[in-house]
Write an enzyme that holds these catalytic residues in place. Structure first.
Site, PDB file in Angstrom:
ATOM      1  N   SER A  97       0.850  -1.185   0.000  1.00 43.39           N
ATOM      2  CA  SER A  97       0.000   0.000   0.000  1.00 43.39           C
ATOM      3  C   SER A  97       0.882   1.230   0.000  1.00 43.39           C
ATOM      4  O   SER A  97       2.000   1.205   0.525  1.00 43.39           O
ATOM      5  CB  SER A  97      -0.877   0.013   1.257  1.00 43.39           C
TER       6      SER A  97
ATOM      7  N   TYR B 235      -1.671  -1.017  10.341  1.00 47.87           N
ATOM      8  CA  TYR B 235      -1.809  -1.306   8.911  1.00 47.87           C
ATOM      9  C   TYR B 235      -0.580  -0.810   8.147  1.00 47.87           C
ATOM     10  O   TYR B 235       0.011  -1.544   7.343  1.00 47.87           O
ATOM     11  CB  TYR B 235      -3.078  -0.646   8.361  1.00 47.87           C
TER      12      TYR B 235
END
Length: 195
Positions: free
Chosen positions: A43, A69
């Site tokens: 990401s 995350y």
């Protein structure tokens, strides 16, 4: 993404376990049989990652779901760099590459409530749909890209797929994908701490 604090069956923090440790273990089990490439999905939020190797499971610090995350996605990229290094050293013709979907509208954030959830739903028309979000991973898996490459959209709501491993420094254009670059420049400067 941004899930409430939880643990895997093996006791790992849910996001590092699901996003990094599971794929890491599977890759290593399959590696003797892989003949072409390994694609790891990361990401753009990896750039906010700050791995604390002494507390990967968030047991000694207050849990922050977004940070967990980001940390897991940084771990993905560091794994890709290290895997490519090891594959090259072993003389294997296998490439390790990474991809990110950009901001794609999937159900990944459907559990987010409050103002963040409302804003996300209100502006979802500006983001890539799931099909366009899948393109960087498909590109990384099927096109001729060098090992240790990071493939993904060049910016928000774009469908361009550009090999890009690194970041922009002030006054500098986007860098081409090169094996020597890490998510923060040279691999040794990545955001990892043992504090």
């Amino acid at each position: 993404m941004r899930v409430p604090q939880g643990r895997t069956r093996d006791g790992f923090e849910l996001q590092i376990g699901t996003n990094h440790l599971g794929p890491f273990a599977l890759t290593n089990l399959l590696l003797p049989h892989i003949t072409s490439r390994v694609v790891t999905v990361s990401s753009q939020l990896h750039c906010r990652g700050r791995l604390d190797l002494d507390d990967l499971n968030w047991q000694r610090r207050p849990y922050r779901s977004l940070q967990a995350y980001c940390d897991s996605k940084l771990a993905n990229l560091l794994f890709t760099l290290d895997l490519q290094h090891r594959l090259t050293e072993a003389g294997r013709g296998v490439q390790a590459v990474a991809a990110h979907p950009g901001i794609a509208t999937t159900n990944l954030t459907s559990h987010i409530r409050g103002i963040r959830g409302t804003l996300g739903r209100a502006f979802k028309h500006l983001f890539n749909d799931a099909e366009r979000g899948a393109l960087p991973t498909l590109y990384a898996a099927t096109q001729d890209v060098p090992g240790a490459c990071y493939v993904g959209p060049a910016g928000p709501a774009t469908s361009a797929v550009i090999p890009n491993w690194g970041h922009r420094r002030k006054g500098e254009g986007r860098r081409a994908c090169t094996p020597a670059m890490g998510p923060f420049g040279p691999p040794h400067s990545a955001g990892v701490s043992r504090q």
